[in-house]
Scaffold this motif. Structure first.
Motif, short mmCIF file in Angstrom:
data_model
loop_
_atom_site.label_atom_id
_atom_site.label_comp_id
_atom_site.label_asym_id
_atom_site.label_seq_id
_atom_site.Cartn_x
_atom_site.Cartn_y
_atom_site.Cartn_z
N VAL A 184 11.64 -5.89 12.22
CA VAL A 184 11.66 -5.65 10.77
C VAL A 184 10.53 -6.38 10.05
O VAL A 184 9.77 -5.76 9.29
CB VAL A 184 13.04 -6.00 10.18
CG1 VAL A 184 13.00 -5.91 8.65
CG2 VAL A 184 14.11 -5.06 10.73
N PRO A 185 10.35 -7.70 10.23
CA PRO A 185 9.23 -8.35 9.55
C PRO A 185 7.86 -7.82 9.98
O PRO A 185 6.97 -7.63 9.13
CB PRO A 185 9.38 -9.83 9.95
CG PRO A 185 10.78 -9.98 10.41
CD PRO A 185 11.16 -8.67 11.00
N LEU A 186 7.69 -7.55 11.28
CA LEU A 186 6.42 -7.04 11.75
C LEU A 186 6.15 -5.65 11.19
O LEU A 186 5.00 -5.31 10.83
CB LEU A 186 6.40 -7.02 13.28
CG LEU A 186 5.06 -6.68 13.95
CD1 LEU A 186 3.96 -7.60 13.46
CD2 LEU A 186 5.20 -6.76 15.47
N THR A 187 7.19 -4.84 11.10
CA THR A 187 7.04 -3.50 10.52
C THR A 187 6.63 -3.58 9.06
O THR A 187 5.78 -2.82 8.60
CB THR A 187 8.36 -2.72 10.66
OG1 THR A 187 8.66 -2.53 12.05
CG2 THR A 187 8.25 -1.36 9.99
N LEU A 188 7.23 -4.49 8.32
CA LEU A 188 6.86 -4.64 6.91
C LEU A 188 5.41 -5.04 6.77
O LEU A 188 4.69 -4.52 5.90
CB LEU A 188 7.77 -5.68 6.25
CG LEU A 188 7.50 -5.95 4.76
CD1 LEU A 188 7.61 -4.66 3.95
CD2 LEU A 188 8.48 -7.00 4.23
N VAL A 189 4.95 -5.95 7.61
CA VAL A 189 3.54 -6.35 7.57
C VAL A 189 2.63 -5.16 7.85
O VAL A 189 1.62 -4.94 7.15
CB VAL A 189 3.27 -7.49 8.59
CG1 VAL A 189 1.78 -7.75 8.72
CG2 VAL A 189 4.01 -8.75 8.17
N ILE A 207 14.41 4.14 3.76
CA ILE A 207 14.89 5.31 4.51
C ILE A 207 15.39 4.89 5.89
O ILE A 207 16.41 5.39 6.38
CB ILE A 207 13.75 6.34 4.65
CG1 ILE A 207 13.31 6.83 3.26
CG2 ILE A 207 14.20 7.53 5.50
CD1 ILE A 207 14.40 7.48 2.45
N GLY A 208 14.70 3.96 6.53
CA GLY A 208 15.15 3.48 7.83
C GLY A 208 16.52 2.84 7.76
O GLY A 208 17.37 3.06 8.63
N GLY A 242 12.41 3.43 13.17
CA GLY A 242 11.13 4.07 13.47
C GLY A 242 10.98 5.43 12.83
O GLY A 242 9.96 5.73 12.18
N LEU A 243 11.98 6.32 13.00
CA LEU A 243 11.86 7.67 12.44
C LEU A 243 11.95 7.66 10.92
O LEU A 243 11.28 8.44 10.24
CB LEU A 243 12.96 8.56 13.01
CG LEU A 243 12.71 9.16 14.39
CD1 LEU A 243 13.87 10.06 14.79
CD2 LEU A 243 11.41 9.93 14.43
N GLY A 244 12.80 6.79 10.37
CA GLY A 244 12.87 6.69 8.92
C GLY A 244 11.50 6.34 8.35
O GLY A 244 11.06 6.90 7.34
N ALA A 652 1.99 5.93 12.16
CA ALA A 652 3.40 6.21 12.47
C ALA A 652 3.73 5.79 13.89
O ALA A 652 4.80 5.21 14.15
CB ALA A 652 3.68 7.70 12.27
N ALA A 653 2.82 6.07 14.82
CA ALA A 653 3.06 5.71 16.22
C ALA A 653 3.14 4.20 16.39
O ALA A 653 4.02 3.69 17.10
CB ALA A 653 1.97 6.28 17.10
N CYS A 654 2.25 3.48 15.76
CA CYS A 654 2.27 2.01 15.87
C CYS A 654 3.55 1.44 15.28
O CYS A 654 4.18 0.53 15.87
CB CYS A 654 1.05 1.41 15.16
SG CYS A 654 -0.52 1.72 16.00
N LEU A 655 3.96 1.97 14.14
CA LEU A 655 5.19 1.47 13.51
C LEU A 655 6.42 1.78 14.35
O LEU A 655 7.31 0.94 14.52
CB LEU A 655 5.33 2.09 12.11
CG LEU A 655 4.33 1.58 11.07
CD1 LEU A 655 4.29 2.51 9.87
CD2 LEU A 655 4.69 0.18 10.63
#
Length: 747
Positions: A184-189, A207-208, A242-244, A652-655
């Motif tokens: 979650v924190p890495l995704t936000l960054v 959405i996620g 991921g999909l969200g 999107a793929a990286c996230l």
């Protein structure tokens, strides 16, 4: 339909958001109870011979041994007089436990097979009552009460299937918390880096969260009426987040693009829903179709991932289509609020334009063979370990080496004469007289690897009887017989699986039928069950994918091209995972024990990776098709299409990969396999396939890439899916921009 969704968001945006908040609150209340409804296990086919044998043993013999207490004397031997007294006291205490049945100890029977070769350890065997979570809780209560020092005479450790499942359930929860704490924190960054705006970055996370909460509620409802695996939670969090983010990223990018092109907020919402919203809906259908194939398998472990996967995809898509446009209307231009310093310099430039990807596609289109062949060679080399792939099911080896149940398993194999906890259990569900039963047991005892055969009439070894053993009366019933075949073979080894076939090949007493159970029989039956249904699952995935892509593109060549390239990338992913987890490479770095590939997790990874590759296939193909339909030649459509979508697909793929790679920190090795394999598949597809192989294939196919027979063209003209919507607002041309089409639709 999409136009009506947009109008609903524009006219009733606050009502939509209020309904969404209430729905999320209700889903949260329901979803909180999901963990209590979900079960461990689920790896076996309930209709298989081993499962039927286990059912008979449960009903007539008190259940198979699934808990082994390894008792080690503090001093001397376990058969010394002082130890004998303490051992009988321990066995008596265990027999009083309401959650245990069939408690058998060395001190009650005096059997040398329940004592280690050096006399320092002994076994207490038992069956833990209950199913799924109830059994795990019962096992945990017994283990907590009895393991550790016992009356200063012994040290007690717990092993066996119930102990392994209990430890796996506990470890899974810890792994999930750690993975989400990283993801979650890495995704936000990463979202901040992609959007350069705090508000825009938070929208995909919203959405996620909705997708995850909604799927938890779905799992609670399903878990109340059918068996659902606890590990469906792990897929829900990884795929939901991921999909969200994937779908919201697409919508936010298009909305910001329209605003920067000069459209009003309402027009930008209409355009976003009609184009990116349509792509989200179609993409979700392809992913859901791939995951729905998991429901053809009888193992509820696999079916559960189908339930969770289809649910999380549907909820992510619906929330993206309805909640996201309403948020756009309320936020308007404030969607760009909280711009970060590096984003201000790029203000006014379309977020979806990526000259690098356009130039890469152009290079590949000019030299398709030169650029694609090295990539194909690397992917085929990566797939080569599949030539030696072997399959297994989860056991104590998926746990860390310092786990208690795993240590017990090692001691049982090294220090005892045969492994009682891994014995084959043969059940004859009818009355059998003594002479035929003895003859059958003698024949079984002569099989390679068998050290003894235990029956109600005696114990048999090396093709003969053991005169000093009168047999175990508990193995006989007036209407049934249980026969335990104990071997020295390593559980789940090839030799142990061959023994299952050998035992089943021995003819039972005349007029009766035998059922063979036990851990090795479960493995043999699981492989047969999955293997027999795998062709149907693959066929369903391929057929639904072909039909959906045909409806979207109007071509019969595009679906075939997509299927071939996806199989190549999946082969490379599975090959790399085999090289790592079966062959043991990187085992010291990742901290796992090499073993055959988990058959259920491999099938799951195939379906997930295939579905997500179709996700990006739709992202890319939609823009290429749109430009082709607007009159661009094949090379220009591919080059400009990838220029528009390359940045979105890569981001999107990286996230999404981050959500899966976070499970690489797990201590359960099959969860590491799931996370690393799914993440790698996503990156291979987004970079090697979409960046290199797709433009190369499109160049080599030329105009035939869009071929369809006449009758199918008519069918597509009537029933096919196509982009549409209100006329876009044109953006001013910039001399510094590559020649992308500015009035396009699609992604």
């Amino acid at each position: 339909m999409f136009e009506r969704i947009a109008e609903l968001a524009i006219r009733r945006s606050r009502l939509v958001l209020v309904v969404a908040v209430v729905a999320v609150a209700l889903m949260g209340v329901l979803g909180a109870g999901a963990f209590g409804k979900l079960l461990g296990g689920g790896y076996d086919d309930p209709a298989s011979p081993s499962s039927r044998a286990a059912k008979v043993i449960d009903e007539k013999f008190g259940g198979e041994t699934n808990l082994v207490l390894l008792v080690r004397a503090s001093e001397g031997r376990v058969d010394a007089s002082a130890a004998q007294q303490s051992g009988r006291a321990l066995a008596a205490d265990l027999k009083k436990e309401k959650n245990l049945e069939n408690v058998v100890s060395f001190w009650d029977t005096g059997s040398p097979d329940l004592r280690s070769k050096d006399g320092r350890e002994a076994m207490v065997l038992a069956h833990v009552k209950g199913e799924g979570t109830e059994r795990d809780e019962n096992a945990k209560s017994v283990i907590d009460a009895y393991t550790g020092p016992y009356k200063d005479a012994f040290t007690v450790q717990a092993g066996g299937g119930a102990a392994v499942n209990s430890e796996m359930g506990t470890q899974s929860g810890e792994d999930l918390v750690l993975a989400e704490g990283i993801a979650v924190p890495l995704t936000l960054v990463l979202l901040l880096l992609v959007f350069g705006s705090m508000v825009a970055a938070l929208l995909p996370l919203a959405i996620g969260i909705i997708a995850i909460m909604g799927t938890f509620a779905e799992l609670f409802i399903l878990g109340s009426v059918t068996d659902v695996s606890i590990f469906a939670i792990n897929l829900t969090t990884a795929l939901g987040l991921g999909l969200g983010i994937d779908y919201a990223l697409l919508m936010v990018s298009r909305f910001r693009e329209q605003l920067e092109a000069g459209a009003s907020v309402d027009d930008a919402v209409r355009r976003t829903v009609s184009t990116a919203g349509r792509t989200v809906a179609f993409s979700a259908a392809t992913v859901a179709a791939a995951l729905a194939a998991l429901m053809v398998f009888p193992q509820y472990f696999l079916r559960s991932f189908g339930y969770a996967g289809v649910g999380v995809v549907a909820i992510a898509a619906v929330s993206t289509l309805f909640v996201m446009p309403a948020l756009f209307v309320v936020l308007g231009h404030r969607v760009n609020s909280g711009r970060l310093p590096w984003a201000k310099a790029n203000r006014g430039r379309s977020d979806t334009r990526a000259p690098f990807w356009g130039r890469l596609a152009g290079t590949v289109m000019r030299r398709p063979a030169l650029t694609a062949l090295p990539v194909l060679a690397v992917l085929l080399l990566a797939a080569s370990p599949l030539l030696g792939i072997a399959f297994g099911t989860p056991d104590e080896r998926v746990l860390p080496e310092d786990s208690e149940s795993r240590q017990v398993s090692s001691v049982l194999q090294e220090k005892f004469n045969g492994n009682d906890s891994a014995a084959l259990h043969v059940v004859i569900d009818k009355a059998v007289s003594k002479a035929p039963l003895e003859s059958y047991a003698v024949e079984l005892s002569g099989l390679k690897g068998v050290v003894r055969v235990e029956t109600s009439t005696g114990t048999y070894a090396d093709g003969g009887s053991t005169a000093t053993d009168p047999g175990n009366a508990a193995l006989g019933r007036p209407d049934a017989q249980q026969i335990n075949v104990v071997s020295t073979l390593s559980p789940k080894s090839d030799a142990a699986q061959n023994l299952v076939d050998d035992v089943r090949a021995v003819a039972p007493p005349a007029g009766s039928q035998s059922l063979v159970g036990g851990v090795d029989a479960v493995l043999v039956d699981s492989k047969d069950s999955v293997g027999s249904r795998l062709p149907l699952a693959v066929a369903l995935v391929a057929l639904t994918t072909f039909l959906l892509l045909f409806l979207f593109t109007g071509s019969v060549v595009q679906p075939l091209r997509a299927l071939v390239l996806n199989m190549i990338s999946l082969g490379a992913t599975l090959g790399v995972m085999t090289w790592i987890f079966q062959d043991g490479n990187l085992s010291s770095l990742l901290g796992f024990t090499a073993q055959p590939m988990d058959v259920s997790m491999t099938v799951l990874m195939f379906c997930i990776a295939f579905g997500l590759s179709m996700d990006y296939e739709v992202f890319v193909t939609s823009r290429i098709k749109e430009l082709h339909d607007l009159g661009e030649d094949n090379e220009s459509a591919v080059t400009n299409g990838l220029g528009h979508t390359g940045r979105i697909v890569t981001a999107a793929a990286c996230l999404l990969a981050v959500s899966f790679f976070a499970f690489g920190t797990a201590k359960l090795s099959f969860m590491q396999l799931f996370g690393l394999g799914s993440g790698l598949a996503i990156l291979i597809d987004a970079v090697a396939v979409r960046g290199i192989l797709v433009p190369a294939a499109m160049r080599l196919l030329g105009r035939s890439a869009w071929y369809a027979p006449g009758f199918l063209r008519k069918f597509h003209g009537r029933f096919g899916l196509s982009e549409g919507g209100p006329t876009p607002t044109a953006a001013p041309e910039s001399a510094a921009e590559p020649p992308y089409v500015k009035n396009s639709t699609g992604v």
